[in-house]
Design a protein around this motif. Structure first.
Motif, PDB file in Angstrom:
ATOM      1  N   TYR A   1       6.567   8.783  11.974  1.00  0.00           N
ATOM      2  CA  TYR A   1       6.539   7.478  12.498  1.00  0.00           C
ATOM      3  C   TYR A   1       6.644   7.980  14.056  1.00  0.00           C
ATOM      4  O   TYR A   1       6.115   7.284  15.149  1.00  0.00           O
ATOM      5  N   ALA A   2       7.736   8.819  14.351  1.00  0.00           N
ATOM      6  CA  ALA A   2       7.882   9.122  15.825  1.00  0.00           C
ATOM      7  C   ALA A   2       6.684   9.858  16.114  1.00  0.00           C
ATOM      8  O   ALA A   2       6.032   9.481  17.613  1.00  0.00           O
TER       9      ALA A   2
ATOM     10  N   TRP B   1       0.953  11.781  18.664  1.00  0.00           N
ATOM     11  CA  TRP B   1       0.786  13.265  17.945  1.00  0.00           C
ATOM     12  C   TRP B   1       0.144  13.164  16.749  1.00  0.00           C
ATOM     13  O   TRP B   1      -0.555  14.177  16.270  1.00  0.00           O
ATOM     14  N   TYR B   2       0.382  12.222  15.893  1.00  0.00           N
ATOM     15  CA  TYR B   2      -0.363  12.036  14.678  1.00  0.00           C
ATOM     16  C   TYR B   2      -1.102  10.426  14.613  1.00  0.00           C
ATOM     17  O   TYR B   2      -0.624   9.748  15.264  1.00  0.00           O
ATOM     18  N   HIS B   3      -2.161  10.440  13.901  1.00  0.00           N
ATOM     19  CA  HIS B   3      -2.922   9.240  13.756  1.00  0.00           C
ATOM     20  C   HIS B   3      -2.396   8.641  12.450  1.00  0.00           C
ATOM     21  O   HIS B   3      -1.525   9.127  11.663  1.00  0.00           O
ATOM     22  N   GLU B   4      -2.827   7.219  12.538  1.00  0.00           N
ATOM     23  CA  GLU B   4      -2.229   6.608  11.382  1.00  0.00           C
ATOM     24  C   GLU B   4      -2.463   7.033   9.993  1.00  0.00           C
ATOM     25  O   GLU B   4      -3.722   7.561   9.706  1.00  0.00           O
ATOM     26  N   GLY B   5      -1.667   7.299   8.864  1.00  0.00           N
ATOM     27  CA  GLY B   5      -1.771   7.726   7.632  1.00  0.00           C
ATOM     28  C   GLY B   5      -1.880   9.389   7.621  1.00  0.00           C
ATOM     29  O   GLY B   5      -2.008   9.715   6.477  1.00  0.00           O
TER      30      GLY B   5
END
Length: 85
Positions: free
Chosen positions: A45-46, A52-56
């Motif tokens: 989530y952070a 930094w990350y995409h959803e999923g």
């Protein structure tokens, strides 16, 4: 199988976080696993919030361990303050 995989990864992340953080953390296997799973969720989530990350997309191992160490420090502070009373 994904639930068992999450529990296994959480356990490994929790063990690594406990090994990397100095000090004596007395907790059982269940608490270690929950700490690792929660650390992975916090890292995901952070990372999503910071871009930094995409959803999923799952968080990486290092981010998960860092998240678990943060939780371990918070848990130690809360547990330490309750013992002083």
């Amino acid at each position: 199988m994904s639930t068992l995989g999450t529990i296994l990864v959480g356990f490994i992340v929790g063990l690594l976080a406990r090994a990397l953080k100095p000090g004596n953390d007395r907790m059982g296997l269940i608490m270690t696993t929950l700490l690792g799973i929660a650390g992975a969720f916090i890292a995901r989530y952070a990372g999503t919030a910071m871009g930094w990350y995409h959803e999923g997309e799952p968080a990486g191992w290092i981010a998960s361990i860092v998240g678990a160490i943060v939780l371990l420090v918070i848990y130690g502070m809360l547990r330490g303050s309750s013992r002083r009373v």
